[in-house]
Design a protein around this motif. Structure first.
Motif, PDB file in Angstrom:
ATOM      1  N   ASP A   7       0.870  -1.194  -0.028  1.00 19.74           N
ATOM      2  CA  ASP A   7       0.158  -0.075   0.187  1.00 19.74           C
ATOM      3  C   ASP A   7       0.881   1.294  -0.031  1.00 19.74           C
ATOM      4  O   ASP A   7       1.970   1.389   0.621  1.00 19.74           O
ATOM      5  CB  ASP A   7      -0.857   0.012   1.298  1.00 19.74           C
ATOM      6  CG  ASP A   7      -0.174   0.046   2.479  1.00 19.74           C
ATOM      7  OD1 ASP A   7       0.895  -0.816   2.732  1.00 19.74           O
ATOM      8  OD2 ASP A   7      -0.401   0.827   3.428  1.00 19.74           O
ATOM      9  N   LEU A   8       0.543   2.351  -0.884  1.00 16.40           N
ATOM     10  CA  LEU A   8       1.572   3.472  -0.713  1.00 16.40           C
ATOM     11  C   LEU A   8       1.191   4.370   0.381  1.00 16.40           C
ATOM     12  O   LEU A   8       0.066   4.545   0.680  1.00 16.40           O
ATOM     13  CB  LEU A   8       1.281   4.162  -2.151  1.00 16.40           C
ATOM     14  CG  LEU A   8       1.608   3.587  -3.662  1.00 16.40           C
ATOM     15  CD1 LEU A   8       1.041   4.275  -4.650  1.00 16.40           C
ATOM     16  CD2 LEU A   8       2.883   3.097  -3.562  1.00 16.40           C
ATOM     17  N   ARG A   9       2.477   5.086   0.775  1.00 16.10           N
ATOM     18  CA  ARG A   9       2.155   5.970   1.638  1.00 16.10           C
ATOM     19  C   ARG A   9       2.983   7.089   1.567  1.00 16.10           C
ATOM     20  O   ARG A   9       4.026   7.000   0.797  1.00 16.10           O
ATOM     21  CB  ARG A   9       2.647   5.341   3.067  1.00 16.10           C
ATOM     22  CG  ARG A   9       1.988   4.276   3.668  1.00 16.10           C
ATOM     23  CD  ARG A   9       2.671   3.629   4.982  1.00 16.10           C
ATOM     24  NE  ARG A   9       2.276   2.447   5.478  1.00 16.10           N
ATOM     25  CZ  ARG A   9       2.907   1.698   6.595  1.00 16.10           C
ATOM     26  NH1 ARG A   9       3.574   2.492   7.161  1.00 16.10           N
ATOM     27  NH2 ARG A   9       2.305   0.755   6.921  1.00 16.10           N
ATOM     28  N   PHE A  10       2.344   8.402   1.824  1.00 13.79           N
ATOM     29  CA  PHE A  10       2.952   9.688   1.452  1.00 13.79           C
ATOM     30  C   PHE A  10       3.298  10.450   2.559  1.00 13.79           C
ATOM     31  O   PHE A  10       2.615  10.229   3.652  1.00 13.79           O
ATOM     32  CB  PHE A  10       2.361  10.434   0.528  1.00 13.79           C
ATOM     33  CG  PHE A  10       2.053   9.825  -0.886  1.00 13.79           C
ATOM     34  CD1 PHE A  10       2.921  10.107  -1.939  1.00 13.79           C
ATOM     35  CD2 PHE A  10       1.140   8.793  -0.946  1.00 13.79           C
ATOM     36  CE1 PHE A  10       2.654   9.456  -3.055  1.00 13.79           C
ATOM     37  CE2 PHE A  10       1.036   8.035  -2.453  1.00 13.79           C
ATOM     38  CZ  PHE A  10       1.691   8.417  -3.250  1.00 13.79           C
ATOM     39  N   GLY A  11       4.254  11.228   2.824  1.00 17.86           N
ATOM     40  CA  GLY A  11       4.376  12.010   4.112  1.00 17.86           C
ATOM     41  C   GLY A  11       5.556  13.268   3.653  1.00 17.86           C
ATOM     42  O   GLY A  11       5.676  13.740   2.547  1.00 17.86           O
ATOM     43  N   ALA A  12       5.915  13.601   4.910  1.00 13.71           N
ATOM     44  CA  ALA A  12       6.818  15.066   4.916  1.00 13.71           C
ATOM     45  C   ALA A  12       7.990  14.530   5.762  1.00 13.71           C
ATOM     46  O   ALA A  12       7.980  13.952   6.653  1.00 13.71           O
ATOM     47  CB  ALA A  12       6.088  16.065   5.677  1.00 13.71           C
ATOM     48  N   PHE A  13       9.048  15.049   5.282  1.00 14.76           N
ATOM     49  CA  PHE A  13      10.498  15.314   5.989  1.00 14.76           C
ATOM     50  C   PHE A  13      10.718  16.498   6.598  1.00 14.76           C
ATOM     51  O   PHE A  13      10.877  17.398   5.751  1.00 14.76           O
ATOM     52  CB  PHE A  13      11.210  14.627   4.988  1.00 14.76           C
ATOM     53  CG  PHE A  13      12.793  14.717   5.373  1.00 14.76           C
ATOM     54  CD1 PHE A  13      13.298  13.602   6.028  1.00 14.76           C
ATOM     55  CD2 PHE A  13      13.675  15.471   4.881  1.00 14.76           C
ATOM     56  CE1 PHE A  13      14.862  13.665   6.746  1.00 14.76           C
ATOM     57  CE2 PHE A  13      14.921  15.540   5.307  1.00 14.76           C
ATOM     58  CZ  PHE A  13      15.656  14.649   6.068  1.00 14.76           C
ATOM     59  N   LEU A  38       3.021   9.896   6.824  1.00 19.33           N
ATOM     60  CA  LEU A  38       4.109   9.450   7.480  1.00 19.33           C
ATOM     61  C   LEU A  38       4.824  11.082   7.645  1.00 19.33           C
ATOM     62  O   LEU A  38       4.479  12.022   6.924  1.00 19.33           O
ATOM     63  CB  LEU A  38       5.004   8.999   6.546  1.00 19.33           C
ATOM     64  CG  LEU A  38       4.733   7.434   6.088  1.00 19.33           C
ATOM     65  CD1 LEU A  38       5.768   7.046   4.828  1.00 19.33           C
ATOM     66  CD2 LEU A  38       4.967   6.535   7.317  1.00 19.33           C
ATOM     67  N   LEU A  39       5.503  11.120   8.814  1.00 17.68           N
ATOM     68  CA  LEU A  39       6.288  12.343   9.045  1.00 17.68           C
ATOM     69  C   LEU A  39       7.668  12.025   9.802  1.00 17.68           C
ATOM     70  O   LEU A  39       7.680  11.354  11.106  1.00 17.68           O
ATOM     71  CB  LEU A  39       5.268  13.098  10.239  1.00 17.68           C
ATOM     72  CG  LEU A  39       5.794  14.413  10.732  1.00 17.68           C
ATOM     73  CD1 LEU A  39       5.732  15.457   9.310  1.00 17.68           C
ATOM     74  CD2 LEU A  39       4.979  15.224  11.745  1.00 17.68           C
ATOM     75  N   TYR A 227      10.974   6.439  -0.040  1.00 19.03           N
ATOM     76  CA  TYR A 227      11.746   7.221  -0.959  1.00 19.03           C
ATOM     77  C   TYR A 227      11.609   8.776  -0.708  1.00 19.03           C
ATOM     78  O   TYR A 227      10.370   9.304  -0.613  1.00 19.03           O
ATOM     79  CB  TYR A 227      11.619   7.123  -2.379  1.00 19.03           C
ATOM     80  CG  TYR A 227      12.676   7.450  -3.218  1.00 19.03           C
ATOM     81  CD1 TYR A 227      14.103   7.427  -2.898  1.00 19.03           C
ATOM     82  CD2 TYR A 227      12.476   8.081  -4.556  1.00 19.03           C
ATOM     83  CE1 TYR A 227      14.886   7.853  -3.755  1.00 19.03           C
ATOM     84  CE2 TYR A 227      13.309   8.456  -5.475  1.00 19.03           C
ATOM     85  CZ  TYR A 227      14.868   8.438  -5.085  1.00 19.03           C
ATOM     86  OH  TYR A 227      15.626   8.872  -5.941  1.00 19.03           O
ATOM     87  N   THR A 228      12.650   9.323   0.149  1.00 19.12           N
ATOM     88  CA  THR A 228      12.549  10.766   0.426  1.00 19.12           C
ATOM     89  C   THR A 228      13.055  11.685  -1.049  1.00 19.12           C
ATOM     90  O   THR A 228      14.096  11.499  -1.585  1.00 19.12           O
ATOM     91  CB  THR A 228      13.634  11.133   1.649  1.00 19.12           C
ATOM     92  OG1 THR A 228      13.237  10.430   2.749  1.00 19.12           O
ATOM     93  CG2 THR A 228      13.341  12.674   1.889  1.00 19.12           C
ATOM     94  N   GLY A 264       6.519   4.149  -0.781  1.00 17.23           N
ATOM     95  CA  GLY A 264       6.215   5.309  -0.166  1.00 17.23           C
ATOM     96  C   GLY A 264       7.060   6.327  -0.781  1.00 17.23           C
ATOM     97  O   GLY A 264       8.126   6.208  -0.938  1.00 17.23           O
ATOM     98  N   PHE A 265       6.595   7.848  -0.535  1.00 12.96           N
ATOM     99  CA  PHE A 265       7.406   8.873  -0.785  1.00 12.96           C
ATOM    100  C   PHE A 265       7.126  10.060   0.229  1.00 12.96           C
ATOM    101  O   PHE A 265       6.052  10.269   0.601  1.00 12.96           O
ATOM    102  CB  PHE A 265       6.855   9.471  -2.359  1.00 12.96           C
ATOM    103  CG  PHE A 265       6.933   8.514  -3.400  1.00 12.96           C
ATOM    104  CD1 PHE A 265       8.372   8.174  -3.815  1.00 12.96           C
ATOM    105  CD2 PHE A 265       6.056   7.662  -3.481  1.00 12.96           C
ATOM    106  CE1 PHE A 265       8.499   7.276  -4.971  1.00 12.96           C
ATOM    107  CE2 PHE A 265       5.883   6.606  -4.845  1.00 12.96           C
ATOM    108  CZ  PHE A 265       7.303   6.470  -5.457  1.00 12.96           C
ATOM    109  N   VAL A 266       8.513  10.562   0.762  1.00 14.40           N
ATOM    110  CA  VAL A 266       8.186  11.560   1.809  1.00 14.40           C
ATOM    111  C   VAL A 266       9.024  12.827   1.265  1.00 14.40           C
ATOM    112  O   VAL A 266       9.888  12.681   0.519  1.00 14.40           O
ATOM    113  CB  VAL A 266       8.986  11.267   2.958  1.00 14.40           C
ATOM    114  CG1 VAL A 266       9.034  12.088   3.909  1.00 14.40           C
ATOM    115  CG2 VAL A 266       8.345   9.834   3.658  1.00 14.40           C
TER     116      VAL A 266
END
Length: 502
Positions: A7-13, A38-39, A227-228, A264-266
């Motif tokens: 499952d794909l997750r997206f977030g912030a760095f 994600l954080l 992946y950031t 996932g992509f952050v």
């Protein structure tokens, strides 16, 4: 490489600058409200301008409700693993199971040593991280006191606890060979960054993780890959990575998910307006990527409004063995415009180049099938090759090469369906029937790919299926050649004239 189906997750760095602490809280709550999952927060304890990461994560956990928090990545040399285990478990408990543990071997040796931390060689750093993972997991496992004696860390009857309230993962930041192998053997996740691992280098790195997982008896899919990324949102598309409109970002991230196994992509906001960047990433980019990846995996993909799709992927509705499975005689044609000079490097030109590559790979598939059928390739060897396709190591074997080609073609068609075709419809109404037919033909070709893949699998056990493999290869070749020719005849000119960017 391949899509691991996560499952794909997206977030912030986030960078924990002390001076901008109020901005950090705003960005974190924005990420939480906008649906990001994600954080991640940098951890550089030797940096006097930064807040302490663990204190900040706990504060942010109290200010958010849904987002998962993690250090990105915890600096192991300055955080003893037994204490780190308790810190992570505490955050998981206080946040209601919204914590993960990102961890790294530690860079910037002089800065680490300035705070009294150990100065380690690269090899020692990898060994210390492996010991630390053992210690951390021991501290999360209920039972008697733990004894452990390593070169870098030891436990003498340490009592485990507190315990995470969910299966808390260990995600490793790694780039070099030994660290990548450790990630594949032991980690629950991998945290590469586009700043240190640009897209062109991901294939080799991801393969090292997968190979190490397989050698350790693990499924490579057990390692989640986050992946950031950093980039620039603009109205004009470019050839650069993540330098253009949200649609370009979505296309490029979709390809990484489907071909490189990224799950996932952050986003690391890097511009003057980080709040806007996060909003665009969460509200425009992430939904487009989710939709495209779902469609490529065979999930629901809604038809464009007003479209009447006559063909479905249900096998009983597609007769691949008919004289005209694509219905070429009934293909609609768009009104032709006066010929204009092609835009150098334009989308029409790029589309032809992509198609030429697909044609070349189709020829290679035909050759591979012919060699097996003619006996120039040993049958036992062919079976071994096909059985080895899950290793994803040799793309020139019959089974694995065809499977790799299937993924390439499916990704190409998905990107067209999700991004290029809607824009063509919007800019030139008369292209609607052509685009609709091309989308339908993608379904037929996808069915042919699916049946060819199934026949290749059964060929391992049953030599009599060789004829079916040959027949399906011919059908796929004929349909694909016809489809690509039709698409080029109808779309190359409008793609360049309308300046569609794909």
């Amino acid at each position: 490489m391949t899509d691991h189906g996560h499952d794909l997750r997206f977030g912030a760095f986030l960078t924990p600058t002390a001076e901008g602490h109020a901005d950090l809280v705003r960005l974190a709550t924005l990420a939480d409200r906008s649906g990001l999952e994600l954080l991640g927060v940098q951890d550089h304890p030797y940096q006097p301008a930064f807040l302490d990461t663990w204190t900040l994560l706990t504060h942010l956990a109290a200010r958010t409700e849904r987002v998962t928090l993690f250090p990105h990545v915890a600096n192991l040399p300055l955080r003893p693993p037994a204490v780190l285990a308790r810190s992570a478990a505490t955050l998981d408990i206080l946040s209601g199971g919204r914590a993960e543990l990102g961890i790294g071997a530690g860079a910037f040796q002089d800065a680490i040593a300035s705070l009294g931390g150990p100065r380690r060689t690269p090899g020692e750093a990898v060994d210390a991280l492996e010991e630390a993972i053992t210690v951390i997991r021991a501290m999360w496992t209920p039972g008697p006191g733990v004894d452990f004696e390593g070169r870098h860390y030891s436990l003498a009857g340490a009592r485990p606890g507190p315990f995470p309230v969910h299966p808390l993962g260990i995600w490793v930041g790694s780039y070099k060979r030994r660290m990548l192998e450790l990630t594949g053997r032991l980690a629950d996740g991998w945290l590469p960054s586009s700043m240190y691992a640009p897209p062109g280098e991901l294939t080799a790195m991801s393969r090292a993780v997968d190979d190490a997982a397989l050698a350790a008896g693990r499924d490579p899919a057990a390692v989640r890959r986050i992946y950031t990324v950093a980039g620039r949102f603009s109205r004009l598309a470019s050839d650069g990575f993540l330098d253009g409109p949200p649609e370009q970002w979505a296309r490029q991230l979709t390809e990484l998910a489907l071909t490189q196994g990224m799950s996932g992509f952050v986003l690391a906001p890097s511009g003057a307006d980080p709040e806007r960047e996060l909003r665009v990433f969460a509200e425009e980019v992430a939904p487009l990527v989710r939709e495209a990846v779902s469609a490529a995996r065979g999930g629901p993909s809604p038809a464009p409004e007003g479209a009447e799709v006559e063909l479905t992927r249900a096998p009983e509705h597609i007769d691949l063995w008919s004289a005209d499975p694509l219905g070429e005689a009934t293909r609609p044609r768009a009104p032709k415009r006066p010929a204009t000079a092609g835009r150098p490097g334009g989308t029409g030109t790029r589309l032809v180049r992509i198609h030429d590559n697909l044609r070349q790979e189709m020829r290679q598939i035909r050759d591979a099938v012919a060699q097996v059928a003619a006996g120039r390739q040993d049958a036992a060897s062919a079976r071994s090759m096909i059985n080895g396709l899950t290793l994803r190591q040799n793309y020139w074997t019959l089974g694995s090469f065809c499977t790799a080609y299937s993924r390439t073609l499916t990704t190409h068609h998905t990107i067209e369906d999700q991004f290029m075709f809607p824009e063509l419809r919007e800019k030139q109404d008369s292209l609607g029937p052509v685009v609709e037919r091309l989308e339908q033909e993608h379904e037929v070709i996808a069915e042919a790919l699916s049946r060819l893949d199934a026949a290749l699998v059964t060929l391992v056990q049953d030599d009599s299926r060789m004829g079916e493999v040959q027949d399906l290869t011919q059908v796929l070749d004929r349909m694909l050649t016809s489809h690509l020719d039709y698409e080029e005849a109808e779309l190359v000119e409008p793609l360049d004239r309308l300046r569609i960017n794909v």
